[in-house]
Design a protein around this motif. Structure first.
Motif, mmCIF file in Angstrom:
data_model
loop_
_atom_site.group_PDB
_atom_site.id
_atom_site.type_symbol
_atom_site.label_atom_id
_atom_site.label_comp_id
_atom_site.label_asym_id
_atom_site.label_seq_id
_atom_site.Cartn_x
_atom_site.Cartn_y
_atom_site.Cartn_z
ATOM 1 N N UNK A 257 7.843 -8.966 -1.766
ATOM 2 C CA UNK A 257 6.416 -8.941 -2.057
ATOM 3 C C UNK A 257 6.003 -7.492 -2.262
ATOM 4 N N UNK A 258 5.315 -7.226 -3.387
ATOM 5 C CA UNK A 258 4.830 -5.888 -3.714
ATOM 6 C C UNK A 258 3.330 -5.980 -3.954
ATOM 7 N N UNK A 259 2.539 -5.379 -3.064
ATOM 8 C CA UNK A 259 1.084 -5.475 -3.184
ATOM 9 C C UNK A 259 0.411 -4.130 -2.920
ATOM 10 N N UNK A 260 -0.679 -3.894 -3.666
ATOM 11 C CA UNK A 260 -1.577 -2.764 -3.465
ATOM 12 C C UNK A 260 -0.885 -1.403 -3.508
ATOM 13 N N UNK A 261 0.107 -1.246 -4.366
ATOM 14 C CA UNK A 261 0.765 0.047 -4.515
ATOM 15 C C UNK A 261 0.233 0.755 -5.755
ATOM 16 N N UNK A 262 0.292 2.092 -5.716
ATOM 17 C CA UNK A 262 -0.349 2.905 -6.748
ATOM 18 C C UNK A 262 0.583 4.022 -7.203
ATOM 19 N N UNK A 263 0.583 4.241 -8.520
ATOM 20 C CA UNK A 263 1.281 5.376 -9.105
ATOM 21 C C UNK A 263 0.259 6.257 -9.813
ATOM 22 N N UNK A 264 0.339 7.548 -9.591
ATOM 23 C CA UNK A 264 -0.560 8.483 -10.254
ATOM 24 C C UNK A 264 -0.281 8.615 -11.739
ATOM 25 N N UNK A 265 0.903 8.158 -12.184
ATOM 26 C CA UNK A 265 1.219 8.195 -13.619
ATOM 27 C C UNK A 265 1.662 6.827 -14.108
ATOM 28 N N UNK A 266 2.917 6.456 -13.885
ATOM 29 C CA UNK A 266 3.435 5.200 -14.440
ATOM 30 C C UNK A 266 4.244 4.418 -13.415
ATOM 31 N N UNK B 92 0.800 -1.223 0.000
ATOM 32 C CA UNK B 92 0.000 0.000 0.000
ATOM 33 C C UNK B 92 0.837 1.280 0.000
ATOM 34 N N UNK B 93 1.813 1.359 -0.888
ATOM 35 C CA UNK B 93 2.620 2.565 -1.048
ATOM 36 C C UNK B 93 2.110 3.347 -2.254
ATOM 37 N N UNK B 94 2.249 4.682 -2.225
ATOM 38 C CA UNK B 94 1.667 5.525 -3.265
ATOM 39 C C UNK B 94 2.580 6.684 -3.634
ATOM 40 N N UNK B 95 2.698 6.922 -4.954
ATOM 41 C CA UNK B 95 3.378 8.119 -5.461
ATOM 42 C C UNK B 95 2.414 8.828 -6.404
ATOM 43 N N UNK B 96 2.359 10.142 -6.319
ATOM 44 C CA UNK B 96 1.456 10.899 -7.181
ATOM 45 C C UNK B 96 1.894 10.884 -8.641
ATOM 46 N N UNK B 97 3.193 10.701 -8.899
ATOM 47 C CA UNK B 97 3.678 10.688 -10.276
ATOM 48 C C UNK B 97 4.202 9.300 -10.669
#
Length: 181
Positions: free
Chosen positions: A78-87, A55-60
């Protein structure tokens, strides 16, 4: 839970630094620009071994890791539920070398390209014995987006149930990029 106004929500390295991260959990980290958990720049080296990124997030770029002109090694992670606002829901790398062995990339998302991984501008990516599943991109490359003369070798890895709303449900390569499977 850590937050950065710019890059590297938990860790930021540059100027030829070297960092080893062993058996560590990164949970709910955010960056207002790149690298929700980690920013790696300017000839730096980072090794991620046996760690969990949730659950980590970057806007770009790079929901977990943003790398530029650097070297990244990921193993047994393990990499799960992370989000990037672009790529790059997990990783976005430019002019970098990335070696990935035995990780799991699950349920990561990018608003544009590379639900799990985005690699561009002369980068080299090696993926071995890995699982990429249930990742999504709103544009191209549900799991992997490769661009701008980058090269990738993928061996003994599984791509399952990844989604791209435009092109390349599992992988998308463009602008003189090469994928060897």
């Amino acid at each position: 839970h850590n937050h950065a106004r710019h890059s590297g929500g938990a860790i930021y390295t540059d100027d030829s630094s070297s960092t080893n991260i062993l058996r560590t959990t990164f949970l709910n980290n955010t960056a207002e620009t790149d690298g929700g958990a980690i920013g790696v720049l300017d000839s730096s080296v980072i090794i991620l071994e046996g760690s969990n990124f949730l659950n980590n997030t970057a806007n770009d770029f790079g929901g977990v890791v943003y790398a530029q002109n650097s070297s990244i090694t990921m193993s047994d992670a393990v990499f799960e539920y992370s989000i990037s606002g672009r790529s790059g829901g997990v990783l976005s790398a430019k002019n970098s070398s990335i070696n990935i062995s035995c990780p799991s990339f699950t349920n990561n998302n990018a608003s544009r390209k590379g639900g799990a991984l985005t690699v561009y501008t002369n980068s080299h990516l090696m993926i071995l014995n890995s699982t990429l599943m249930h990742n999504a991109a709103n544009d191209s490359g549900g799991a992997l987006y490769l661009a701008e003369t980058s090269k990738s070798t993928i061996d003994n890895s599984r791509f399952h149930y990844n989604i791209a709303k435009e092109s390349g449900g599992a992988m998308f390569a463009t602008i003189k990029s090469v994928i060897n499977i």
